[in-house]
Design an enzyme around this catalytic site. Structure first.
Site, PDB file in Angstrom:
ATOM      1  N   ALA A  52     -29.217 -12.479   6.387  1.00  0.00           N
ATOM      2  CA  ALA A  52     -28.212 -12.237   7.428  1.00  0.00           C
ATOM      3  C   ALA A  52     -26.833 -12.836   7.119  1.00  0.00           C
ATOM      4  O   ALA A  52     -25.824 -12.121   7.145  1.00  0.00           O
ATOM      5  CB  ALA A  52     -28.759 -12.733   8.764  1.00  0.00           C
ATOM      6  N   ASP A 237     -32.592 -13.160  11.654  1.00  0.00           N
ATOM      7  CA  ASP A 237     -31.578 -12.111  11.514  1.00  0.00           C
ATOM      8  C   ASP A 237     -30.790 -11.911  12.798  1.00  0.00           C
ATOM      9  O   ASP A 237     -29.646 -11.468  12.777  1.00  0.00           O
ATOM     10  CB  ASP A 237     -32.225 -10.801  11.074  1.00  0.00           C
ATOM     11  CG  ASP A 237     -32.617 -10.908   9.618  1.00  0.00           C
ATOM     12  OD1 ASP A 237     -33.706 -11.453   9.350  1.00  0.00           O
ATOM     13  OD2 ASP A 237     -31.807 -10.513   8.759  1.00  0.00           O
ATOM     14  N   LYS A 248     -37.743 -11.350   9.284  1.00  0.00           N
ATOM     15  CA  LYS A 248     -38.497 -10.447   8.407  1.00  0.00           C
ATOM     16  C   LYS A 248     -39.894 -10.149   8.949  1.00  0.00           C
ATOM     17  O   LYS A 248     -40.583 -11.046   9.449  1.00  0.00           O
ATOM     18  CB  LYS A 248     -38.585 -11.087   7.023  1.00  0.00           C
ATOM     19  CG  LYS A 248     -39.339 -10.314   5.957  1.00  0.00           C
ATOM     20  CD  LYS A 248     -38.844  -8.906   5.761  1.00  0.00           C
ATOM     21  CE  LYS A 248     -37.387  -8.827   5.427  1.00  0.00           C
ATOM     22  NZ  LYS A 248     -36.845  -7.444   5.495  1.00  0.00           N
TER      23      LYS A 248
HETATM   24  O1  MRU Z   1     -34.310  -7.698   4.562  1.00  0.00           O
HETATM   25  P1  MRU Z   1     -33.710  -9.015   4.219  1.00  0.00           P
HETATM   26  O2  MRU Z   1     -34.128  -9.528   2.881  1.00  0.00           O
HETATM   27  O3  MRU Z   1     -32.202  -9.021   4.394  1.00  0.00           O
HETATM   28  O4  MRU Z   1     -34.296 -10.006   5.305  1.00  0.00           O
HETATM   29  C1  MRU Z   1     -33.867 -11.335   5.321  1.00  0.00           C
HETATM   30  C2  MRU Z   1     -34.559 -12.179   6.298  1.00  0.00           C
HETATM   31  O5  MRU Z   1     -35.360 -11.732   7.086  1.00  0.00           O
HETATM   32  C3  MRU Z   1     -34.150 -13.619   6.341  1.00  0.00           C
HETATM   33  O6  MRU Z   1     -35.218 -14.416   6.735  1.00  0.00           O
HETATM   34  C4  MRU Z   1     -33.023 -13.799   7.351  1.00  0.00           C
HETATM   35  O7  MRU Z   1     -31.970 -12.920   7.085  1.00  0.00           O
HETATM   36  C5  MRU Z   1     -32.512 -15.168   7.364  1.00  0.00           C
HETATM   37  S1  MRU Z   1     -31.452 -15.492   5.994  1.00  0.00           S
HETATM   38  C6  MRU Z   1     -30.831 -17.040   6.110  1.00  0.00           C
END
Ligand code: MRU
Length: 347
Positions: A52, A237, A248
């Site tokens: 994110a 996110d 995720k």
């Molecule tokens: O699909 P992605 O790889 O962008 O998903 C990322 C995540 O779910 C992370 O856990 C989230 O963005 C936190 S990042 C500090």
């Protein structure tokens, strides 16, 4: 991620956005240079840059690319507003994307069709980037206090330096503890279907010398049952006003397991990940991704042709399963609307 020989997750150099191409890790450490808005859009959509906070920073620099040195002020202003709209379609769930684009749009509207626009946009993107470093640092400090009694933690996906400017959110407290000599090891869920845990979390922790063990997503329960885990820590996110957390896919079952085994479940996220316009997590838009991500592996079909597949990229963990949310401004235990508002939107 503190290794000086490793390129930064993202950088802006010579009017180009330079990204570690995360789709290539861990096999190849290569960078991708973006010099146009569509290239940045594509890099976010394909997860070249992901996580994110990193998505927000990349989009902010992406907006800068729309204003060219040779372009007229009117042309640049129009292109910048178009870039804001275009980049907003790259991914739907991480609210940091929209937060960063809103900031860029406000700067564009303030300066309008003037010669100052380009430099003002670049200054704002650099400010967003710099603030992210500070947020990660603070989250690391606050989270380290919370994890001070823990030696074995589970994490999911990648919420480390590859998902932010540096250090990450969920991994920042781990880097902090490791640097202070506190023995800590990480069990990283591989994170189906795109394996951010196995490919990215394991890679960056290893670079930093933090002991890490990769497991399939279904192994966390038995690890908890045998008393091998002290805590779970994940990123986010988008967090709704009531503390419900989108992260995720696979985060929610981990939170359920942690509660069953009375293991603390922590979420680490900067204030830019909160969306106070949404009262409940059920309102968070969840990205649906392509069938092929689930139905294929290394060029092989793993699901019979014609069989339906679902591929939501995120799930929502209810606030009641979250023991604490760690932000750069402090820690909120047993989060709810009142406590979050008090910390993050003081009147
Ligand atoms: O699909 P992605 O790889 O962008 O998903 C990322 C995540 O779910 C992370 O856990 C989230 O963005 C936190 S990042 C500090």
């Amino acid at each position: 991620m503190s290794n000086t020989t490793t390129p930064a997750t993202l950088a802006f150099e010579q009017d180009q956005l330079v990204l570690i191409d995360q789709t290539k890790l861990p096999g190849q450490l290569v960078t991708l240079r973006c010099s146009t808005v569509p290239q940045v859009h594509d890099a976010i959509r394909r997860l070249v840059v992901r996580g994110a906070p990193a998505i927000g920073i990349a989009a902010a620099y992406g907006v800068c690319l729309a204003a060219t040195p040779g372009g007229s002020p009117e042309h640049n202003y129009r292109s910048v507003l178009e870039a804001v709209s275009e980049l907003a379609t790259s991914r739907p769930t991480a609210v940091n994307l929209f937060w960063a684009l809103d900031r860029m749009k406000r700067v564009a509207e303030k300066h309008g069709a003037t010669d100052n626009l380009r430099l003002a946009l670049l200054a704002e993107a650099q400010q967003i980037h710099q603030e992210d470093r500070q947020m990660c640092q603070r989250i690391g400090e606050h989270g380290a206090e919370l994890l001070a009694h823990c030696h074995r933690v589970v994490t999911h996906c990648n919420a480390g330096g590859l998902a932010t400017s540096v250090w990450g959110t969920a991994l920042a407290p781990i880097y902090h503890l490791h640097a202070s000599g506190h023995p800590i090891e990480v069990f990283a869920d591989e994170t189906r279907p795109l394996l951010q845990g196995a490919r990215l979390t394991a890679w960056e922790l290893t670079q930093a010398g933090v002991p890490v063990t990769v497991m399939t997503d279904s192994m966390a329960g038995s690890l908890m049952q045998t008393g091998t885990v002290d805590a779970v820590i994940v990123g986010a996110d988008r967090i709704a006003a009531n503390g419900d957390v989108a992260n995720k896919i696979g985060t929610y079952p981990l939170a359920v397991l942690a509660r069953h085994h009375q293991i603390p479940f922590y979420v680490a996220a900067p204030s830019s990940t909160f969306d106070f316009s949404l009262q409940l997590g059920s309102r968070i838009p969840i990205e649906q991704r392509a069938r092929e991500e689930v139905a294929g592996a290394e060029g092989l079909e793993t699901v019979p042709a014609g069989v339906q597949v679902i591929n939501p990229a995120f799930d929502v963990t209810p606030a009641e399963l979250v023991d604490a949310i760690i932000t750069e401004k402090g820690v909120v235990t047993t989060p709810n609307r009142e406590k979050l508002e008090q910390l993050l939107c003081p009147s």
